[in-house]
Design an enzyme around this catalytic site. Structure first.
Site, PDB file in Angstrom:
ATOM      1  N   LYS A  73       0.920  -1.228   0.032  1.00  0.00           N
ATOM      2  CA  LYS A  73       0.146  -0.053   0.044  1.00  0.00           C
ATOM      3  C   LYS A  73       0.768   1.387  -0.200  1.00  0.00           C
ATOM      4  CE  LYS A  73      -2.503   0.171   3.602  1.00  0.00           C
ATOM      5  NZ  LYS A  73      -1.340   0.811   4.651  1.00  0.00           N
ATOM      6  N   THR A  75       3.974   1.213  -0.948  1.00  0.00           N
ATOM      7  CA  THR A  75       4.918   1.253  -2.204  1.00  0.00           C
ATOM      8  C   THR A  75       3.916   1.887  -3.314  1.00  0.00           C
ATOM      9  OG1 THR A  75       5.804  -0.498  -1.226  1.00  0.00           O
ATOM     10  CG2 THR A  75       6.142   0.024  -3.543  1.00  0.00           C
ATOM     11  N   ARG A  96       2.516   8.410   6.836  1.00  0.00           N
ATOM     12  CA  ARG A  96       2.878   8.350   8.338  1.00  0.00           C
ATOM     13  C   ARG A  96       4.537   7.983   8.559  1.00  0.00           C
ATOM     14  NH1 ARG A  96      -0.922   3.765  10.092  1.00  0.00           N
ATOM     15  NH2 ARG A  96      -0.249   3.025   8.147  1.00  0.00           N
ATOM     16  N   LYS A 107       7.231  -6.563  10.973  1.00  0.00           N
ATOM     17  CA  LYS A 107       6.990  -5.966   9.686  1.00  0.00           C
ATOM     18  C   LYS A 107       7.948  -5.150   8.776  1.00  0.00           C
ATOM     19  CE  LYS A 107       3.457  -2.786   7.720  1.00  0.00           C
ATOM     20  NZ  LYS A 107       4.213  -1.636   6.952  1.00  0.00           N
ATOM     21  N   ALA A 275      -3.499   1.599  12.589  1.00  0.00           N
ATOM     22  CA  ALA A 275      -4.880   1.552  12.132  1.00  0.00           C
ATOM     23  C   ALA A 275      -5.578   0.639  13.045  1.00  0.00           C
ATOM     24  CB  ALA A 275      -4.952   1.436  10.729  1.00  0.00           C
ATOM     25  N   PHE A 303      -3.323  -0.366   6.828  1.00  0.00           N
ATOM     26  CA  PHE A 303      -4.204  -1.834   6.845  1.00  0.00           C
ATOM     27  C   PHE A 303      -5.119  -1.864   5.868  1.00  0.00           C
ATOM     28  CE2 PHE A 303      -2.335  -2.165  11.270  1.00  0.00           C
ATOM     29  CZ  PHE A 303      -1.271  -2.903  10.853  1.00  0.00           C
ATOM     30  N   PHE A 383       3.660  -8.797  -9.200  1.00  0.00           N
ATOM     31  CA  PHE A 383       4.797  -9.551  -8.803  1.00  0.00           C
ATOM     32  C   PHE A 383       5.210 -10.334 -10.011  1.00  0.00           C
ATOM     33  CE2 PHE A 383       3.425  -8.181  -4.687  1.00  0.00           C
ATOM     34  CZ  PHE A 383       4.461  -8.426  -3.782  1.00  0.00           C
ATOM     35  N   TRP A 411       7.026  -1.074  -8.371  1.00  0.00           N
ATOM     36  CA  TRP A 411       8.236  -1.681  -7.147  1.00  0.00           C
ATOM     37  C   TRP A 411       9.581  -1.996  -8.342  1.00  0.00           C
ATOM     38  CZ3 TRP A 411      11.693  -5.707  -6.887  1.00  0.00           C
ATOM     39  CH2 TRP A 411      12.264  -5.731  -5.582  1.00  0.00           C
TER      40      TRP A 411
END
Length: 557
Positions: A73, A75, A96, A107, A275, A303, A383, A411
């Site tokens: 998200k 990214t 954030r 994470k 969140a 999230f 991906f 990415w």
């Protein structure tokens, strides 16, 4: 040689002086308070001078229910912001600040990934400009003043059995969830039960991110309720004379932070409530400032959409008067296959049947976002192992549900991988959003909770024991009935059971506790087994983080 890590990609980037980055938004160099060559805060005088300018378009990036397979998200937020700038739009990003808890826990970092990152990555993920330290200090100053007040005679008549203000630290430490303070005899005060939350769950963090000015910040801090007196009267931080010194500690932190993307585009990184236990959005100060400076502002909420987007709409937008123009829902084929029952180790194999089963999770989020009247698009974060058959299944499903799915490769390709998404989001933002909140202010608190559970989580109902139901009634009667509800629950499922994937229905949401955040102006409903102080995993990410022979950080994502 494998693909370079995020930190290796970030380290290889050519960063521009922060004044050059600010100039893209028309920020003069004398309006920047620098923290080294690539980080700066915006001065209050400059921000005050923006009043009266028109606002740009606000784009929210949210996601499907997270899985260990990853969704990307943040990214995608960075990639979309870069993509909008690439097609000639004046765009800024609002994120954030990362907490040290996930960085050293499970994470990892939270500055994007691959070729869609905000930099300098190491500083942003670690101490950055010290904002979280300031928030922790302000929170714990109030705790110290409270216990000191009791020690020196307790003129306010605080009932030590009903002190609700806990302490905080910005690290996962389960050993501090429940403690006893003031042991060791009379010189150390009066022993009582206490505990720690993680800083990102602090009401001070929520206030910091919702306040519109230093004056508003101080007033909100003063309204924090720390406990009850012996005659059951709420006692506030203002009565302890804590609001002034807390504001002083937060004065510099309150200025929004400006950094850049790998492509040298402006990004505001400021504030960081989780969140799953808080409201999951960056600061109102940063968002509103960015809207005055850019034509498009891309922000994210933590999230999945059931937590982050719901709170973004029903808490942040409601309180700050924001009107989002469009929503991007991030999904990956890998995560959708996990929702369809595929084990993580098998995600590299094509499995269209499992993918189609897992698409129900995406469908629930599409439906939920639609309830807010904001046009949406699905961004498929691609991906390498994704097959064309799988990607087409996502496109077809989205078309059946009235939204478009755009496959992105930011990415690996940076903004070149989001050009089509950027064009479509810019067009979508002109589609005259009819934004509305899920419930009205005057709906009773218990019905607000029920509305979130049934309309967003797919539940049949909410339940709570008599003590919690009495809390709802007490706060309703006490003048807090107009507050929104901030649900604290697992991020891994629409239900309160993290093991239940997909789009469960007909479940029941148990409310374990209700906490009043009078300064932040919402009530936190703690559901299921969610903890406001996380613990470290069996093998923490911290075990792999070190300085190499050149003095560079390794292992930080």
């Amino acid at each position: 040689m494998g693909a370079p890590s995020d930190i290796e990609i970030a380290r290889a980037a050519t960063l521009r002086p922060i004044a050059e980055v600010g100039a893209k938004l028309g920020i003069p160099s004398d309006a920047l308070y620098p923290y080294g060559p690539h980080i700066a805060k915006l001065t209050p005088g400059f921000i005050d001078g923006l009043e009266g300018r028109p606002d740009g378009k606000l784009i929210l990036v949210t996601a499907i229910t997270p899985t260990p397979a990853g969704e990307g998200k943040t990214t995608t937020t960075v990639g979309l912001g870069d993509g909008l700038n690439r097609i000639g739009k004046k765009a800024a990003i609002c994120l954030r600040e990362p907490s040290l808890g996930p960085c050293f826990g499970i994470k990892g970092g939270a500055a994007g990934g691959g070729h869609a990152q905000v930099v300098p990555m190491e500083q942003i993920n670690l101490h950055f400009t010290g904002d979280f330290h300031a928030i922790s200090s302000a929170h714990n100053l109030l705790a110290a003043l409270l216990d000191n007040h009791i020690y020196w005679g307790n003129a306010l008549g605080l009932d030590t059995r009903r002190v609700t203000w806990r302490r905080v630290m910005d690290m996962n430490d389960r050993a501090l969830r429940s403690i006893v303070t003031s042991l060791g005899g009379a010189p150390n005060g009066f022993p009582r039960e206490d505990g720690f939350d993680i800083t990102v769950a602090s009401e001070v963090m929520a206030i910091f991110c919702l306040a519109k000015s230093l004056e508003d910040l101080e007033q909100r801090l003063g309204r924090i309720i720390v406990g009850q007196s012996l005659d059951r009267r709420p006692v506030t931080a203002k009565e302890l004379k804590a609001d002034g010194p807390m504001t002083v500690l937060l004065k510099d932190a309150f200025m929004p932070n400006l950094v850049q993307t790998l492509e040298n585009n402006p990004a505001f990184v400021h504030g960081g409530p989780f969140a799953n236990i808080a409201h999951g959005c960056n600061s109102v100060m940063a968002t509103k400032t960015a809207l005055k400076l850019a034509d498009y502002v891309v922000t994210e909420a933590g999230f999945g959409a059931d937590l982050g987007a719901e709170k973004f709409f029903d808490i942040k937008c409601r309180k700050a008067g924001l009107k989002p123009a469009a929503v991007v829902i991030v999904a990956t084929v890998r995560a959708l296959k996990m929702h369809g029952g595929v084990a993580k180790e098998d995600l590299g194999q094509e499995n269209v049947a499992a993918l189609k089963k897992g698409l129900a999770n995406l469908g629930r989020h599409i439906r939920n976002v639609g309830q807010y009247g904001v046009p949406a698009i699905v961004a498929v974060n691609r991906f390498v192992a994704d097959t064309e058959a799988e990607l087409q299944a996502v496109r077809d499903y989205c078309a059946e549900h009235g939204v478009e799915a755009q496959v992105c490769s930011h990415w690996s390709d940076g903004s070149a991988g989001t050009v089509e998404l950027a064009h479509k989001v810019a067009a979508l933002a002109e589609d005259h959003s009819q934004f509305r909140t899920l419930y009205d202010d005057d709906l009773p608190l218990w019905e607000k909770m029920r509305t979130i559970a049934t309309a967003i989580y797919g539940a049949d109902d909410v339940i709570a024991d008599k003590r919690v139901r009495d809390q709802f009634a007490q706060y309703q009667k006490g003048g807090y009935g107009h507050f929104p509800i901030c649900v604290a629950k697992t991020q891994y499922s629409f239900s309160t059971d993290p093991a239940v994937k997909g789009a469960p229905s007909h479940h029941i949401v148990p409310v374990r506790e209700l906490r009043l955040s009078a300064g932040a102006e919402f009530l936190v409903a703690i559901c299921g087994d969610i903890m406001t102080m996380p613990g470290l995993p069996r093998t923490p990410a911290a075990n792999s983080i070190r300085l190499n022979e050149s003095g560079q950080i390794e292992g930080l994502f």
